[in-house]
Design a protein around this motif. Structure first.
Motif, PDB file in Angstrom:
ATOM      1  N   LEU A 381      -7.448  15.614  -2.048  1.00 41.22           N
ATOM      2  CA  LEU A 381      -8.605  16.022  -1.250  1.00 41.22           C
ATOM      3  C   LEU A 381      -9.661  16.723  -2.106  1.00 41.22           C
ATOM      4  O   LEU A 381     -10.863  16.410  -2.029  1.00 41.22           O
ATOM      5  CB  LEU A 381      -8.135  16.950  -0.124  1.00 41.22           C
ATOM      6  CG  LEU A 381      -9.147  17.313   0.961  1.00 41.22           C
ATOM      7  CD1 LEU A 381      -9.599  16.086   1.717  1.00 41.22           C
ATOM      8  CD2 LEU A 381      -8.531  18.325   1.928  1.00 41.22           C
ATOM      9  N   ALA A 384     -11.308  14.290  -4.880  1.00 39.31           N
ATOM     10  CA  ALA A 384     -12.260  13.356  -4.273  1.00 39.31           C
ATOM     11  C   ALA A 384     -13.526  14.077  -3.840  1.00 39.31           C
ATOM     12  O   ALA A 384     -14.640  13.574  -4.028  1.00 39.31           O
ATOM     13  CB  ALA A 384     -11.603  12.663  -3.078  1.00 39.31           C
ATOM     14  N   SER A 385     -13.366  15.281  -3.285  1.00 45.66           N
ATOM     15  CA  SER A 385     -14.525  16.052  -2.855  1.00 45.66           C
ATOM     16  C   SER A 385     -15.394  16.449  -4.043  1.00 45.66           C
ATOM     17  O   SER A 385     -16.631  16.446  -3.952  1.00 45.66           O
ATOM     18  CB  SER A 385     -14.057  17.298  -2.099  1.00 45.66           C
ATOM     19  OG  SER A 385     -15.141  18.129  -1.752  1.00 45.66           O
ATOM     20  N   ILE A 464      -3.374  13.360   4.838  1.00 46.25           N
ATOM     21  CA  ILE A 464      -4.832  13.556   4.904  1.00 46.25           C
ATOM     22  C   ILE A 464      -5.461  13.378   3.522  1.00 46.25           C
ATOM     23  O   ILE A 464      -6.459  12.664   3.356  1.00 46.25           O
ATOM     24  CB  ILE A 464      -5.156  14.942   5.481  1.00 46.25           C
ATOM     25  CG1 ILE A 464      -4.726  15.024   6.945  1.00 46.25           C
ATOM     26  CG2 ILE A 464      -6.653  15.232   5.358  1.00 46.25           C
ATOM     27  CD1 ILE A 464      -4.813  16.420   7.535  1.00 46.25           C
ATOM     28  N   GLY A 465      -4.870  14.045   2.538  1.00 40.75           N
ATOM     29  CA  GLY A 465      -5.415  13.934   1.182  1.00 40.75           C
ATOM     30  C   GLY A 465      -5.350  12.517   0.653  1.00 40.75           C
ATOM     31  O   GLY A 465      -6.315  12.016   0.053  1.00 40.75           O
ATOM     32  N   LEU A 467      -5.282   9.718   2.376  1.00 44.49           N
ATOM     33  CA  LEU A 467      -6.205   8.866   3.119  1.00 44.49           C
ATOM     34  C   LEU A 467      -7.639   9.051   2.639  1.00 44.49           C
ATOM     35  O   LEU A 467      -8.365   8.063   2.412  1.00 44.49           O
ATOM     36  CB  LEU A 467      -6.107   9.177   4.615  1.00 44.49           C
ATOM     37  CG  LEU A 467      -7.006   8.354   5.545  1.00 44.49           C
ATOM     38  CD1 LEU A 467      -6.628   6.880   5.470  1.00 44.49           C
ATOM     39  CD2 LEU A 467      -6.893   8.862   6.984  1.00 44.49           C
ATOM     40  N   VAL A 468      -8.058  10.307   2.464  1.00 40.57           N
ATOM     41  CA  VAL A 468      -9.419  10.576   1.975  1.00 40.57           C
ATOM     42  C   VAL A 468      -9.617   9.993   0.587  1.00 40.57           C
ATOM     43  O   VAL A 468     -10.647   9.360   0.295  1.00 40.57           O
ATOM     44  CB  VAL A 468      -9.699  12.099   1.978  1.00 40.57           C
ATOM     45  CG1 VAL A 468     -11.013  12.400   1.267  1.00 40.57           C
ATOM     46  CG2 VAL A 468      -9.721  12.629   3.398  1.00 40.57           C
ATOM     47  N   PHE A 469      -8.638  10.180  -0.284  1.00 36.52           N
ATOM     48  CA  PHE A 469      -8.739   9.668  -1.657  1.00 36.52           C
ATOM     49  C   PHE A 469      -8.801   8.148  -1.651  1.00 36.52           C
ATOM     50  O   PHE A 469      -9.602   7.546  -2.373  1.00 36.52           O
ATOM     51  CB  PHE A 469      -7.540  10.149  -2.471  1.00 36.52           C
ATOM     52  CG  PHE A 469      -7.699   9.990  -3.955  1.00 36.52           C
ATOM     53  CD1 PHE A 469      -8.242  11.021  -4.717  1.00 36.52           C
ATOM     54  CD2 PHE A 469      -7.312   8.828  -4.587  1.00 36.52           C
ATOM     55  CE1 PHE A 469      -8.392  10.888  -6.081  1.00 36.52           C
ATOM     56  CE2 PHE A 469      -7.461   8.670  -5.963  1.00 36.52           C
ATOM     57  CZ  PHE A 469      -8.006   9.707  -6.711  1.00 36.52           C
ATOM     58  N   LYS A 471      -9.844   6.127   0.727  1.00 32.75           N
ATOM     59  CA  LYS A 471     -11.078   5.628   1.330  1.00 32.75           C
ATOM     60  C   LYS A 471     -12.292   5.818   0.422  1.00 32.75           C
ATOM     61  O   LYS A 471     -13.287   5.087   0.564  1.00 32.75           O
ATOM     62  CB  LYS A 471     -11.335   6.347   2.664  1.00 32.75           C
ATOM     63  CG  LYS A 471     -10.313   6.029   3.756  1.00 32.75           C
ATOM     64  CD  LYS A 471     -10.409   4.583   4.205  1.00 32.75           C
ATOM     65  CE  LYS A 471      -9.462   4.313   5.366  1.00 32.75           C
ATOM     66  NZ  LYS A 471      -9.534   2.899   5.828  1.00 32.75           N
ATOM     67  N   THR A 472     -12.238   6.770  -0.485  1.00 38.09           N
ATOM     68  CA  THR A 472     -13.413   7.086  -1.308  1.00 38.09           C
ATOM     69  C   THR A 472     -13.297   6.658  -2.760  1.00 38.09           C
ATOM     70  O   THR A 472     -14.294   6.677  -3.482  1.00 38.09           O
ATOM     71  CB  THR A 472     -13.683   8.601  -1.271  1.00 38.09           C
ATOM     72  OG1 THR A 472     -12.532   9.303  -1.763  1.00 38.09           O
ATOM     73  CG2 THR A 472     -13.989   9.069   0.145  1.00 38.09           C
TER      74      THR A 472
END
Length: 480
Positions: A381, A384-385, A464-465, A467-469, A471-472
């Motif tokens: 997370l 990626a952020s 969550i982490g 999935l975010v990684f 997708k991005t």
């Protein structure tokens, strides 16, 4: 993606099934007693009173009825005023069933041995069973005692619970006797452990069938992809972990020894501050403090290093194809090496303070594993952020400091008032640290629900982490 070395999925499935069987057996061995019974959360605490009932003279009685909310009772205590004198008197303490009058326990207290206004305890051996939901009567009777040579029971004039009654010398009094009851409760996981293990085994077996089915149809799964990456990029992973570990101690005189020395120095400073200046009275405070320091240091280092894991490897990402999630994972893995080294001073402190080492120590793999996976999920997370929002590193430095103060590392967990209980209830690190301390300091397994809470927090952050990684990650090359 081309795979240099195809995996034998049948062997992988056998490994998963065998690993699960070993886990079930080791967990049962290490946590055996706590799977069946635990200290009750509904103990009656013996708190100080505001009024004394008057001297308990020969033949007089004080009775208190109350509702038991625990399955077993193994300890009674009462608080008596001795007036700072040596009283030659014997107090008979009895516990009876209120409805039937059946005596359940009888003990004696010698007034000459009592400390003024301090709880006087009586152990009940063997413990009283089947006490949940029963109305009981606690009776104090003076076998002897004359005015000026007798003790006086303390009671609280406020906060009387519904249905509870206090009588002094046969007269009803508004208030509650200062008494305490300690016990244990049965845990449902023990008698049903076999069924729970079978359900878990069935779930593992079904997942193995699922990945075999997808493999036969030319499709993969998350676990298979992760295993492929570990197999095909093992050399790169080893190099990245070694590079991060060596970079941290580059040009350092003490080098790796800092991983050993740092938690000890941190603990020493905080121990002096909180045990001397702030008068912390936590039992076995050195181990309590160091266990929290070691775990939070790992969390802070792993997440702090992972923020730059993608941005810092921009040259590799733009030139060579490598699964991008390897970069944050290797940063956390390099920090885990420091964690293993940091466990050595914790072990030395355990030995120095003569903290018993029990079979429950085998369970330490669980909180440490959960913390590792939680950090990996958070690393996904944060890294990626950081690609899209470079202020992430500055915000995280402030937030991690706040997180440290929200976690009971150097202060007792009961210091927060009830209205702030959510600070701990929704704090994953609180549970990871709590499980570790229960195993090390108490030498027992935590209650089963705490394991479930740790697993939920870990899987949620990992999901969550991840999935975010996922997708991005395809957009990283446009921003790094």
């Amino acid at each position: 993606m081309e795979h240099a070395k195809p995996l034998n999925l049948k062997k992988v499935c056998l490994f998963l099934m065998g690993g699960y069987l070993v886990f079930v057996l080791v967990f049962y061995f290490a946590a055996h007693d706590q799977l069946f019974i635990r200290n009750s959360k509904r103990n009656i605490e013996n708190t100080a009173g505001d009024l004394a009932a008057g001297e308990l003279l020969s033949g007089q009685t004080v009775t208190q009825t109350f509702l038991s909310e625990m399955d077993l009772i193994h300890m009674l205590s009462v608080r008596l005023a001795t007036f700072n004198r040596r009283n030659e008197q014997t107090i008979q303490v009895r516990l009876l069933d209120q409805q039937t009058g059946e005596p359940l326990f009888s003990g004696r207290l010698e007034a000459a041995a009592l400390a003024d206004s301090q709880p006087a305890e009586l152990a009940i051996t063997p413990p009283l069973e089947g006490m949940y939901g029963r109305w009981l009567l606690l009776e104090l009777r003076a076998a002897d005692g004359i005015s000026g040579n007798a003790v006086a029971p303390w009671y609280r004039s406020q906060g009387q619970q519904e249905g509870w009654t206090l009588q002094i010398a046969g007269q009803p009094v508004v208030g509650t006797l200062c008494f305490g009851v300690s016990g244990q409760d049965y845990v449902w996981t023990g008698p049903h452990y076999g069924q729970l293990a079978a359900v878990g085994g069935a779930a593992v077996a079904l997942y193995c069938l699922y990945i075999l089915y997808r493999s036969r149809h030319g499709r993969t799964s998350l676990v298979v992809n992760a295993l492929y990456a570990l197999s095909n990029y093992r050399f790169l992973i080893e190099q990245l972990v070694t590079r991060d570990f060596k970079t941290k101690y580059k040009r350092s005189v003490l080098g790796v020894f800092w991983s050993f020395l740092n938690p000890l120095l941190t603990m020493t400073v905080q121990y002096i501050v909180f045990s001397t200046i702030f008068k912390s009275d936590i039992e076995n405070y050195p181990v309590y403090l160091l266990s929290g320091v070691v775990l939070f240091n790992f969390f802070s280092e792993a997440t702090g290093m992972s923020i730059m894991s993608v941005v810092g490897n921009a040259s590799l990402i733009t030139k060579v194809y490598v699964p991008k999630y390897i970069y944050p994972v290797t940063r956390v893995c390099s920090s885990s090496v420091n964690l293993l080294i940091s466990l050595l001073p914790l072990l030395l402190m355990i030995l120095f303070t003569h903290t018993p080492i029990t079979r429950a120590y085998l369970l330490l793999v669980f909180p440490l594993g959960c913390l590792l996976l939680f950090c990996i999920g958070l690393a996904f997370l944060l890294s990626a952020s950081m690609v899209f929002f470079r202020d992430t590193q500055f915000i995280w430095s402030v937030f991690s400091l706040l997180w440290m103060y929200m976690t009971p590392i150097f202060y007792p967990e009961n210091i927060l008032p009830p209205q702030f209980a959510a600070v701990h209830r929704y704090n994953p690190l609180y549970y990871f640290v709590k499980v570790t301390r229960t195993i090390i300091i108490d030498g027992i397994s935590p209650e089963p629900r705490v394991y479930l809470i740790c697993a939920i927090f870990t899987l949620a952050m990992l999901g969550i982490g991840g999935l975010v990684f996922h997708k991005t990650q395809d957009k990283f090359v446009f921003y790094i």
